[in-house]
Structures are given as C-alpha cells and as structure tokens.
Design a protein around this motif. Structure first.
Motif, short mmCIF file in Angstrom:
data_model
loop_
_atom_site.label_atom_id
_atom_site.label_comp_id
_atom_site.label_asym_id
_atom_site.label_seq_id
_atom_site.Cartn_x
_atom_site.Cartn_y
_atom_site.Cartn_z
N LEU A 45 0.83 -1.21 0.00
CA LEU A 45 0.00 0.00 0.00
C LEU A 45 0.86 1.26 0.00
O LEU A 45 1.92 1.29 0.62
N GLY A 46 0.41 2.28 -0.70
CA GLY A 46 1.11 3.55 -0.72
C GLY A 46 2.16 3.69 -1.80
O GLY A 46 2.76 4.75 -1.97
N TYR A 47 2.41 2.62 -2.56
CA TYR A 47 3.43 2.64 -3.61
C TYR A 47 2.81 2.63 -5.01
O TYR A 47 3.54 2.51 -6.01
N GLU A 48 1.50 2.74 -5.09
CA GLU A 48 0.81 2.57 -6.37
C GLU A 48 1.28 3.57 -7.43
O GLU A 48 1.33 3.23 -8.63
N ASP A 49 1.62 4.79 -7.02
CA ASP A 49 1.99 5.83 -7.98
C ASP A 49 3.47 6.18 -7.93
O ASP A 49 3.90 7.14 -8.59
N SER A 50 4.25 5.43 -7.17
CA SER A 50 5.67 5.77 -7.04
C SER A 50 6.57 4.56 -7.26
O SER A 50 7.16 4.38 -8.32
N VAL A 51 6.67 3.69 -6.26
CA VAL A 51 7.62 2.59 -6.31
C VAL A 51 7.20 1.50 -7.30
O VAL A 51 8.02 1.02 -8.10
N ILE A 52 5.93 1.11 -7.27
CA ILE A 52 5.48 0.01 -8.14
C ILE A 52 5.68 0.32 -9.62
O ILE A 52 6.19 -0.53 -10.37
N PRO A 53 5.34 1.53 -10.11
CA PRO A 53 5.65 1.83 -11.51
C PRO A 53 7.13 1.72 -11.84
O PRO A 53 7.51 1.26 -12.92
N ASP A 54 8.00 2.15 -10.90
CA ASP A 54 9.45 2.04 -11.11
C ASP A 54 9.87 0.57 -11.22
O ASP A 54 10.71 0.21 -12.05
N ARG A 243 26.79 -1.97 -11.84
CA ARG A 243 26.29 -3.15 -12.54
C ARG A 243 24.82 -3.45 -12.23
O ARG A 243 24.23 -4.32 -12.86
N ILE A 244 24.27 -2.78 -11.23
CA ILE A 244 22.84 -2.95 -10.90
C ILE A 244 22.07 -1.90 -11.69
O ILE A 244 22.16 -0.71 -11.41
N GLU A 245 21.29 -2.36 -12.65
CA GLU A 245 20.76 -1.42 -13.65
C GLU A 245 19.74 -0.42 -13.09
O GLU A 245 19.71 0.73 -13.51
N SER A 246 18.86 -0.85 -12.18
CA SER A 246 17.81 0.05 -11.68
C SER A 246 17.90 0.21 -10.17
O SER A 246 17.86 -0.79 -9.44
N GLN A 247 18.05 1.45 -9.72
CA GLN A 247 18.01 1.75 -8.29
C GLN A 247 16.69 2.45 -7.99
O GLN A 247 16.39 3.50 -8.54
N ILE A 248 15.89 1.85 -7.11
CA ILE A 248 14.54 2.34 -6.84
C ILE A 248 14.47 2.85 -5.40
O ILE A 248 14.78 2.11 -4.46
N ILE A 249 14.04 4.10 -5.24
CA ILE A 249 13.96 4.72 -3.92
C ILE A 249 12.59 4.43 -3.32
O ILE A 249 11.55 4.70 -3.94
N THR A 250 12.59 3.87 -2.11
CA THR A 250 11.33 3.62 -1.40
C THR A 250 11.06 4.77 -0.42
O THR A 250 11.92 5.63 -0.20
N HIS A 251 9.89 4.79 0.18
CA HIS A 251 9.53 5.89 1.08
C HIS A 251 8.49 5.42 2.08
O HIS A 251 7.87 4.35 1.92
N TYR A 252 8.28 6.23 3.12
CA TYR A 252 7.25 5.95 4.11
C TYR A 252 5.89 6.39 3.57
O TYR A 252 5.82 7.17 2.60
#
Length: 507
Positions: A45-54, A243-252
């Motif tokens: 929950l809470g990642y629908e418009d931020s983390v999950i799309p990434d 070498r890690i292609e995608s770095q995704i920032i999470t949040h509270y």
C-alpha cells in the motif's frame, strides 16, 4: 503449468515447450498482469503511484534491482512479491543441484547426463515457490557461502582429485539458478565479497578455488539497502552499484490514511481481542500521527528513519492495554481510552533512534512528547482550534463564544481531575461528567454520539486543551493523568521551588 505426464526431455520437446530466461519469464507475466489490470504486488500500500511503476519499468527492461530506503519501507516484501511473476512450474533436469534447464544445462552433472541419455534424460518439475533465494548480508558472509567451495569430504567419498569439477560444493547463488535471488542490507557485505559478484552480474562466470568455470547463471538479482550516507557499517562499492541497472527509492506512507491501512493490514490482533476491545478511528489516527511526528522530530535521527513497525506494534499494544483492563473487571466489551496510550509508550521507545539532544531529553520523555504532538495535530480535525478563539476574542466587532471556557473555568476554580488507566468504565465516565461544560462541549459538535463515544471525546478534549496550554496535565504514578488549572499548576511549581530554597537555607 505442471505436466505430470512429461517426465523425459523427448516428451517435453514433443509437447512444444519453449524455454525462457527468468527475466523474460517475469517480463512476460508482468505484461499480462498490466493488460489485465491486476497488480502482482498484493498487500503493498502507498506505492501505487511511485515505487510500483518504477519496479514494473525495471522488470520490463529486464534489469537487476536495488531497493534503497530506510527501515520498515517494505523493501524485502516487494522482492518476495515478485515470485508471483514467475511461471508456476518449470522443467529441470532431475537430480541437478542448480536447477539445470533441459535445453541449456550448465553443470557437469547435467551435461554428462544429457550426453548419456539424450531425449530419455529424466525431467522433474520445480514450483515457483522453490525458485526464491534470500541472504541477509552480515560481516561473516564468505565467498564460499555465496559462490561455492571445494568439498574435501565429497572428494574423499567419491575418490576424486581436487582437480575434478565434481568436488565443487555450490553456494547459494548457483543454487538459485533460474530463480530470484535477494541480498538484504547489501552495504553490510564486506567489500571483497561484493567484488566477487562483479562477474556474476556482468559476464556470468565464476571462480572457485582455482576452477575457472563458465556458468552463465540465469538469475534475477534484487538487492536492498539503507542509504549509505548514514550507516557506519559499510557501503556499496561503486563498480557493483554500476552493474545494478535500476536503483529504486522507497519511502514511508505519505498520508495518515495509507499508514493506517498498512497498520490494520499488518497488525497481529486476534479476533477475540477485537470482539472485546473497540478501537475507534480516533485511536488509529493518533497512532499513525505519532509516527508522522517522529519522522520530523528534532530529537529523532531522521537518517535512521521511523519504521512502519512502530505503528503496528503500537496498535497491538493499544488493543492489549484495553483488553487487560476489560479482563481485570470481567467486562465483555470496552472501548479504548486516551489513558490507554500509556501502554503504547514501550512501542515507541524501542523503535526510534535518538540524536544527542534526544538522548539528553530521555527516550521516555521524547515518546510522551511525540504523543502530545500527535494529540495536538489530530485535535483540530475533531474540534475547533482553541487558538482561533483567542484571536477572535480580541475582535470586539465579532464576539465569539468559546465552547471550552466553561471547562477552563471549572479547573480555574481549583478543581482537579484524575483519570486512572485501570479504572473501570463506570468510574471513568463518572469522573468525566464531573467537569462542568465538558459534556456540553462534546455534544455541541457530536450530538449523535452515544454515552461511550461521548466519554472518549470528552477525555480527548481534555488532552487537547492541555496540549494547547489551556489546562495542565501530568502523569500519575499508578498510570493515567491528572488535569488541573494551568496557572495554579505553575504557581504550585514556583511555591515548591521556594520551599526547597527555604529548606536548603535552614539546612
């Protein structure tokens, strides 16, 4: 889909099975989920418009992923949910230690078996739940743990030379071949161990005790880490991060509503507790607001973060505090009180890292301060802001009746109210009704509130007035609060200070 009737490579070829890499497999299943408008990340929950799309973009790009964020931001939970994007069953060469594909075997055992039996090579089926590997990075993790090592006991039992590839004992990464492998807290991994991952991520070959093996491992790597700038334990070496292609920032959670939904979903509260204890929306809002206040408090280390586990454990403790009181008096049903938040304090003190000023203040005092700030923030969502009446009172052209004045005046006459956390429900309500104007103030804004709801709102109003410094509040030793006149309390403090000085002089 599993094919019980297919048990050999020849049967698998006749069935028209098409092999895919892990990243192609996850990509294909994600495409189908997006087209069907279904989220593979259940319970996030809470990642629908931020983390999950990434994450979805990274998977579509067939990238390895690094989740970077503070504690309690569902980084590992996100990685585990990716298992649902794997095919339910895949074929492997029976007896293989590293899940060899019948179409592209990489181990000596699988290559020899395929050369010997051809289309009669036995096939086993591997479920997606067995294709997930996870390792918590700790300083004692070795290359042998991750990659593998020579097994002298195996060499002795099979009478093999150490030069024979069969003496190799594969580590957890090769055993995760054709699956998802997660390394949690990557900065905790020693730099020399991180270096051993370079070739696995880029070239696909590994070296074990002098064996130069070409093992094109098929793995989707997922790493989790806290921001490097605050940890003294280590950091991610730059070539590995490259070498890690995608770095995704999470949040509270960005809103109290989302945070509340997460807490209710994750809290381990028994059905029998919920039948006995009623926790209204006010109590849930206060718990979430405590975390929100902590995440911006000058006493709390913001680089360390305030985990969502704080609100989860706080909610569990709040329910248990009210349940304990109900059990003590043999009540079938009770409602949470503001005084029950005394039981929430241990959930706060154990979940926050304090800066120097916070340490000087003390964890207990900081916890009570956060609770007070939460009450102040939520109060104006239920009742008018007391400060607005102060301002309006100075405007002679617009006289405004202060709904709290009767309550303040009652305490101004020298009255005091003590609300004990462990008092029974009847005594608790009777005490509140002693305060002149308190019930009328609540009924003015909540005319439909029943007796139980009104009592909670009356108690909340007292706590709110104290946070706006209109009446005084202090904790009592037996658990609970004492309310009194603000000016009287200040005078008492000064008088007691003078008495102390006189005693010192007499001494």
């Amino acid at each position: 889909m599993q094919h019980p009737a297919i048990s050999t490579l020849g049967q698998l070829i006749e069935a028209g099975y098409t092999a895919k890499t892990v990243k192609e497999e996850v990509r294909h299943n994600l495409i189908r989920s997006i087209q069907e408008k279904q989220s593979p990340f259940k319970g996030i929950l809470g990642y629908e418009d931020s983390v999950i799309p990434d994450v979805e973009r990274a998977i579509l790009s067939r990238h390895n992923i690094l989740f970077l964020g503070l504690r309690g931001q569902a980084k590992t939970r996100m990685a585990r949910e990716m298992v649902s994007l794997l095919d339910e069953w895949i074929p492997v060469i029976a007896g293989s230690e590293i899940n060899d594909s019948p179409f592209a075997p990489i181990s000596l055992y699988a290559r020899n078996l395929l050369a010997e039996k051809g289309n009669d090579t036995p096939i086993a089926w591997l479920h997606r739940s067995e294709r997930y590997g996870e390792k918590l990075a700790t300083p004692d993790v070795s290359v042998a743990d991750l990659i593998g090592d020579v097994d002298p006991i195996k060499a002795a039992n099979l009478r093999l030379s150490f030069a024979d590839e069969q003496v190799i004992h594969y580590g957890i990464i090769p055993r995760s071949h054709r699956g998802i492998f997660v390394i949690n807290e990557l900065p905790d991994l020693q730099a020399r161990i991180q270096v051993s991952l370079f070739n696995i991520l880029q070239e696909g070959d590994i070296q074990i005790r002098g064996f130069k093996l070409r093992l094109p491992l098929d793995i989707l790597f997922v790493f989790t880490a806290n921001p490097e700038d605050y940890t003294n334990r280590g950091s991610i070496v730059t070539p590995l991060k490259d070498r890690i292609e995608s770095q995704i920032i999470t949040h509270y959670p960005r809103t109290v509503e989302v945070s509340k939904a997460i807490t209710e979903q994750e809290a381990d509260v028994l059905e029998e507790q919920l039948e006995k204890v009623d926790v209204p929306d006010l109590g849930k809002m206060l718990i979430e607001q405590i975390a929100m206040e902590a995440r911006k408090s000058e006493y709390v280390d913001q680089k360390s973060g305030v985990s969502a586990r704080l609100t989860i454990s706080a909610y569990e403790n709040l329910v248990s505090t009210a349940e304990r009181r109900a059990l003590k008096y043999g009540s079938d049903k009770t409602m949470m009180r503001l005084a029950d938040f005394v039981g929430v304090i241990p959930s706060i003190t154990g979940k926050i890292e304090l800066v120097y000023e916070g340490e000087q203040e003390g964890a207990l005092n900081v916890a009570y301060r956060l609770l007070g700030l939460a009450i102040r923030s939520v109060f104006t969502q239920y009742f008018p802001d007391p400060q607005s009446f102060k301002k309006a009172g100075g405007q002679k052209s617009k006289p405004v009746v202060n709904p709290y004045q009767s309550v303040i005046d009652w305490f101004g006459k020298g009255n005091e109210l003590v609300l004990l956390q462990d008092s029974n429900d009847e005594t608790y309500r009777q005490k509140l009704y002693e305060v002149d104007g308190l019930y009328a103030a609540v009924k003015q804004y909540y005319p439909k509130a029943d007796e139980v709801q009104a009592a909670l709102l009356m108690e909340f109003l007292l706590h709110g007035l104290s946070e706006f410094s209109l009446i005084s509040k202090k904790g009592v030793v037996s658990g609970g609060y004492s309310f009194a006149d603000m000016l009287g309390s200040m005078l008492n403090i000064h008088l007691s200070d003078e008495d102390d000085e006189e005693e010192e002089e007499d001494f």
